[in-house]
Design an enzyme around this catalytic site. Structure first.
Site, PDB file in Angstrom:
ATOM      1  N   ASN A  80       0.874  -1.165   0.018  1.00 21.55           N
ATOM      2  CA  ASN A  80      -0.039  -0.107   0.184  1.00 21.55           C
ATOM      3  C   ASN A  80       0.758   1.348   0.008  1.00 21.55           C
ATOM      4  O   ASN A  80       2.111   1.413   0.486  1.00 21.55           O
ATOM      5  CB  ASN A  80      -0.760   0.130   1.197  1.00 21.55           C
ATOM      6  CG  ASN A  80      -1.806   1.200   1.224  1.00 21.55           C
ATOM      7  OD1 ASN A  80      -2.281   1.632   0.280  1.00 21.55           O
ATOM      8  ND2 ASN A  80      -1.879   1.937   2.422  1.00 21.55           N
ATOM      9  N   SER A 106       4.817   6.586   2.471  1.00 21.33           N
ATOM     10  CA  SER A 106       5.426   5.376   3.164  1.00 21.33           C
ATOM     11  C   SER A 106       4.768   4.283   1.989  1.00 21.33           C
ATOM     12  O   SER A 106       3.485   4.171   1.872  1.00 21.33           O
ATOM     13  CB  SER A 106       5.061   5.069   4.327  1.00 21.33           C
ATOM     14  OG  SER A 106       5.486   6.007   5.249  1.00 21.33           O
ATOM     15  N   ASP A 147      -3.066   0.484   7.776  1.00 25.88           N
ATOM     16  CA  ASP A 147      -2.072   1.404   7.368  1.00 25.88           C
ATOM     17  C   ASP A 147      -0.944   0.892   8.486  1.00 25.88           C
ATOM     18  O   ASP A 147       0.019   1.812   9.006  1.00 25.88           O
ATOM     19  CB  ASP A 147      -2.329   3.033   7.830  1.00 25.88           C
ATOM     20  CG  ASP A 147      -3.185   3.686   6.916  1.00 25.88           C
ATOM     21  OD1 ASP A 147      -3.244   2.987   5.625  1.00 25.88           O
ATOM     22  OD2 ASP A 147      -4.144   4.371   7.243  1.00 25.88           O
TER      23      ASP A 147
HETATM   24  C1  GRF Z   1      -2.707   8.781  -2.114  1.00 26.00           C
HETATM   25  O1  GRF Z   1      -2.373   9.937  -1.576  1.00 26.00           O
HETATM   26  C2  GRF Z   1      -2.451   7.546  -1.645  1.00 26.00           C
HETATM   27  O2  GRF Z   1      -1.162   7.653  -0.668  1.00 26.00           O
HETATM   28  C3  GRF Z   1      -3.555   7.461  -0.782  1.00 26.00           C
HETATM   29  O3  GRF Z   1      -4.929   7.668  -1.397  1.00 26.00           O
HETATM   30  C4  GRF Z   1      -4.445   8.340  -2.439  1.00 26.00           C
HETATM   31  C5  GRF Z   1      -4.749   8.123  -3.672  1.00 26.00           C
HETATM   32  O4  GRF Z   1      -4.364   9.037  -4.890  1.00 26.00           O
HETATM   33  N1  GRF Z   1      -3.579   5.979  -0.247  1.00 26.00           N
HETATM   34  P1  GRF Z   1      -4.487   8.379  -6.402  1.00 26.00           P
HETATM   35  O5  GRF Z   1      -5.895   7.693  -6.515  1.00 26.00           O
HETATM   36  O6  GRF Z   1      -3.404   7.452  -6.596  1.00 26.00           O
HETATM   37  O7  GRF Z   1      -4.550   9.627  -6.938  1.00 26.00           O
END
Ligand code: GRF
Length: 217
Positions: free
Chosen positions: A109, A138, A147
Site C-alpha cells: 500500500n 510510505s 496502515d
Molecule cells: C494517495 O495519496 C495515496 O497515498 C492514498 O490515497 C491517495 C490516492 O491517490 N492511499 P490516487 O488515487 O493514487 O491519485
C-alpha cells in the site's frame, strides 16, 4: 526474465496507478499490470487503465452484505488474472484478515505520511495539526490493521509555512509517484525480504545525509 504480475486495486483518481502504468511502459521495468480492480464504477483510474489497454474489473462493495464475501470475489479475480503482487493505490476499503492471509507479504500500500505517524484518511490534516516540519509517504506491506505493516520505502517532504491540506497533499503526491514504482521495482527484483516484522532490502544503496526543514543557513 519474466515480469512480476501486478494486480492494482483502486477506488478513485488513480494517479499512483498512473505512476505504475508509466513505470511499466519501460521495457526494462521488472513488473507488469495484469488487472486493475475498482470497488467503484466511477473511479477515474479505470479510464487510465483502459487508456493503457489494461484489463479492468469493477467489483462494487455495495453489492455485498459482508466484507468477506466481497474480499473473496476480489481474491478470485486477482487469482484468475494471475496476479503475484497486489498494489493498493487509493483503495478505500479495509481488507479482511482472511484476504491478507491469502497474500502473505504480497500486498503493498502507499500511504501519505511517514508511518507509523498519521494513519487514516486525514493524514495531512493530522500532520498540519501536529506541526511537523517533515511529512512524506510510505510504501508498506499490508496487515489487517489499517496502515500497518513492514515499511519498504519512505520519502520525506517538507511542510512549508502557509501549507494547507491541499498544498501539502500535492507535494507529498509528487513524492508518492516516484516512491511507489521504485518500491515495486525493489520487490520485483526479489531484493525485499521481511525479517522479524521489518523489511530488509538487498543492495538498496543508502544516504546518510539528513534532510533539514527549515534548511540550514
Ligand atoms: C494517495 O495519496 C495515496 O497515498 C492514498 O490515497 C491517495 C490516492 O491517490 N492511499 P490516487 O488515487 O493514487 O491519485
Amino acid at each position: 526474465m519474466s515480469k512480476l504480475k501486478l494486480g492494482v486495486l483502486i477506488s478513485g483518481r488513480g494517479s499512483n496507478l498512473q505512476a505504475l502504468i508509466d513505470a511499466c511502459a519501460n521495457a526494462s521495468y521488472p513488473a507488469e499490470i495484469v488487472t486493475v480492480i475498482s470497488n467503484r464504477a466511477d473511479a477515474k483510474g479505470l479510464t487510465r487503465a483502459r487508456a493503457a489497454n489494461i484489463a479492468t474489473q469493477v467489483i462494487e462493495h455495495t453489492a455485498y452484505g459482508d466484507r468477506e464475501s466481497f474480499d473473496r470475489d476480489v481474491d478470485a479475480a486477482l487469482q484468475a488474472a494471475g496476479a503475484q503482487l497486489i498494489c493498493l493505490a487509493g483503495f478505500m476499503r479495509l481488507l479482511s484478515a482472511w484476504f491478507v492471509d491469502q497474500w502473505p507479504d504480497r500486498i503493498v500500500n502507499i500511504h501519505p505520511s511517514l508511518l507509523p505517524a498519521f494513519k487514516g484518511t486525514d493524514s495531512h490534516a493530522q500532520a498540519l495539526a501536529a506541526g511537523v516540519k517533515l511529512s512524506g509517504c510510505s510504501v508498506h506491506f499490508v496487515r489487517s490493521e489499517m496502515d500497518a505493516g513492514p515499511i519498504v520505502m519512505q520519502a520525506a517532504v517538507p511542510v512549508l509555512p502557509g501549507d494547507n491540506e491541499d498544498s501539502l497533499a500535492a507535494r507529498v503526491l509528487t513524492a508518492e509517484h516516484q516512491c511507489y514504482p521504485r518500491a515495486v521495482r525493489l520487490i520485483a527484483e526479489n531484493r525485499v525480504t521481511v525479517e522479524d516484522g521489518r523489511v530488509v532490502i538487498a543492495d538498496a544503496g543508502a544516504t546518510a545525509e539528513p534532510l533539514f526543514n527549515p534548511p540550514l543557513d
